[in-house]
Design an enzyme around this catalytic site. Structure first.
Site, short mmCIF file in Angstrom:
data_model
loop_
_atom_site.label_atom_id
_atom_site.label_comp_id
_atom_site.label_asym_id
_atom_site.label_seq_id
_atom_site.Cartn_x
_atom_site.Cartn_y
_atom_site.Cartn_z
N TYR A 1 -23.75 -46.45 12.02
CA TYR A 1 -24.02 -46.20 10.60
C TYR A 1 -25.53 -46.22 10.32
CZ TYR A 1 -23.65 -47.13 5.52
OH TYR A 1 -23.77 -47.10 4.16
N LYS B 1 -27.81 -43.25 8.83
CA LYS B 1 -28.50 -43.41 7.55
C LYS B 1 -30.02 -43.26 7.68
CE LYS B 1 -25.28 -44.00 4.50
NZ LYS B 1 -24.94 -42.80 3.70
P1 NAI Z 1 -16.66 -45.51 -0.89
O1 NAI Z 1 -15.86 -45.66 0.35
O2 NAI Z 1 -16.13 -46.12 -2.14
O3 NAI Z 1 -16.97 -43.99 -1.20
C1 NAI Z 1 -17.15 -43.01 -0.22
C2 NAI Z 1 -16.38 -41.78 -0.66
O4 NAI Z 1 -16.60 -40.73 0.29
C3 NAI Z 1 -14.87 -42.03 -0.69
O5 NAI Z 1 -14.34 -41.68 -1.94
C4 NAI Z 1 -14.34 -41.16 0.44
O6 NAI Z 1 -13.03 -40.65 0.21
C5 NAI Z 1 -15.39 -40.06 0.51
N1 NAI Z 1 -15.42 -39.40 1.83
C6 NAI Z 1 -15.40 -40.02 3.05
N2 NAI Z 1 -15.45 -39.11 4.03
C7 NAI Z 1 -15.52 -37.89 3.43
C8 NAI Z 1 -15.60 -36.57 3.94
N3 NAI Z 1 -15.63 -36.35 5.26
N4 NAI Z 1 -15.67 -35.55 3.06
C9 NAI Z 1 -15.64 -35.79 1.71
N5 NAI Z 1 -15.54 -37.02 1.19
C10 NAI Z 1 -15.49 -38.08 2.03
O7 NAI Z 1 -18.10 -46.13 -0.57
P2 NAI Z 1 -19.41 -46.28 -1.47
O8 NAI Z 1 -19.89 -47.67 -1.32
O9 NAI Z 1 -19.20 -45.74 -2.81
O10 NAI Z 1 -20.46 -45.37 -0.67
C11 NAI Z 1 -21.05 -44.20 -1.16
C12 NAI Z 1 -22.25 -43.86 -0.33
O11 NAI Z 1 -23.23 -44.89 -0.47
C13 NAI Z 1 -21.96 -43.77 1.17
O12 NAI Z 1 -22.75 -42.74 1.74
C14 NAI Z 1 -22.41 -45.11 1.68
O13 NAI Z 1 -22.70 -45.08 3.06
C15 NAI Z 1 -23.62 -45.35 0.81
N6 NAI Z 1 -24.04 -46.73 0.72
C16 NAI Z 1 -23.29 -47.64 0.04
C17 NAI Z 1 -23.74 -48.95 -0.05
C18 NAI Z 1 -23.04 -49.95 -0.86
O14 NAI Z 1 -23.61 -51.05 -1.07
N7 NAI Z 1 -21.85 -49.69 -1.37
C19 NAI Z 1 -24.95 -49.41 0.66
C20 NAI Z 1 -25.68 -48.36 1.29
C21 NAI Z 1 -25.21 -47.08 1.34
#
Ligand code: NAI
Length: 283
Positions: free
Chosen positions: A165, A169
């Site tokens: 990851y 990133k």
């Molecule tokens: P989450 O799991 O709630 O949201 C991710 C969304 O992406 C989900 O709705 C999922 O269905 C969708 N998804 C996954 N694979 C996919 C694909 N191949 N095609 C289309 N959609 C897809 O997680 P969150 O926390 O909302 O994360 C959002 C972004 O923020 C991610 O890129 C994550 O890595 C990044 N991030 C989040 C952090 C946090 O503290 N929550 C910290 C650092 C980065």
């Protein structure tokens, strides 16, 4: 009047978590939104239409305009179809928020090829797959645009158990900086965010379990920065990486120290000399 009136914005992974908040805030600011989500679980397994549909419903009920897309960001066909959904439905693309992501954590010694490949595919390749058709559309259209990518402190600062990851990133931050240079002449800006929020992705991290964390790190606190970056309010801002979460916004910078330049021996150091100067090199 919203700061995104008249704009068309794509948000990937907008069916839940941070992406859902981006989509709601972007629509509330006046943009027409493509709500992309594959609808799978946290580790990327499975798929479905319900997550994206639900967010489109929320936006529509609040008086906004949105269309759902269920394609996978991790393929060239998926990326092209996501861009095409915006063009078919709304006629253009002004901004793209690459947010979709999955987690498959393991320490390096236990890392498996499949866990490595799938995380790199969704985050790093997925960012490329969606950005390329959008970028080319923006270039052809000649009205500029804004690309907002999602990096992470896990890659920029390091996090135990996340070599796959973190690599993806940090790669996204590098991709963003190169893209910003390539987009400059066409007025296409590229920035990245490193968010921190309580979502299904982070709910089982130790520090998230602390009292009040869920409220303090509400994912809706991340969205205003993305609205700003998608809007003309940030017209001069490109090639930046922002930390955002819990009400704090700051810039994350790559720094190069002043260093030490060897004057003699044609600049050729020997390892013992490096050892003798290491404190100054790192200062
Ligand atoms: P989450 O799991 O709630 O949201 C991710 C969304 O992406 C989900 O709705 C999922 O269905 C969708 N998804 C996954 N694979 C996919 C694909 N191949 N095609 C289309 N959609 C897809 O997680 P969150 O926390 O909302 O994360 C959002 C972004 O923020 C991610 O890129 C994550 O890595 C990044 N991030 C989040 C952090 C946090 O503290 N929550 C910290 C650092 C980065």
């Amino acid at each position: 009047m919203g700061v995104l009136d008249g704009k068309v914005v794509i948000v990937t992974g907008a069916g839940g978590g941070i992406g859902r908040e981006h989509a709601l805030a972007i629509a509330a600011a006046g943009a027409q939104v493509v709500v992309n989500d594959l609808g799978g679980s946290r580790d990327g397994s499975g798929d479905g239409t319900a997550m994206a549909d639900e967010v489109v419903k929320e936006i529509t009920e609040a008086g906004g305009e949105a269309v759902a897309n269920y394609d996978n960001v991790a393929s060239m066909e998926g990326g092209a179809a996501i861009a095409q959904t915006a063009i078919d439905r709304f006629g253009k693309i002004d901004a793209l928020v690459n947010n979709a992501g999955i987690l498959r954590d393991k320490t390096l010694s236990k890392m498996e090829e499949g866990l490595w490949d799938s995380v790199i595919a969704v985050h790093l390749k997925g960012t490329f797959c969606v950005t390329q058709p959008v970028f080319n559309h923006m270039k052809e259209r000649g009205q500029g645009g804004s690309i907002i990518n999602t990096s992470s402190t896990s890659g920029l600062e390091g996090n135990f158990g996340q070599t796959n990851y973190g690599a993806a990133k940090a790669g996204i931050a590098g991709f963003t900086r190169c893209l910003a240079l390539e987009g400059q002449r066409a007025g296409i800006r590229a920035n990245a965010i490193a968010p921190v929020a309580f979502t299904r992705m982070t709910e089982d991290l130790q520090f998230m379990g602390k009292e009040g964390m869920k409220d303090r790190l509400d994912p809706k606190l991340v969205a205003p920065l993305v609205v700003y970056l998608a809007s003309d309010l940030s017209k001069e801002i490109t090639k930046r990486v922002f930390y955002v979460g819990g009400g704090t916004i700051s810039e994350m910078r790559m720094v190069r120290t002043a260093g030490v330049t060897k004057k003699d021996n044609d600049g050729l150091w020997d390892p013992e000399e490096i050892a003798g100067s290491i404190d100054q090199i790192l200062a």
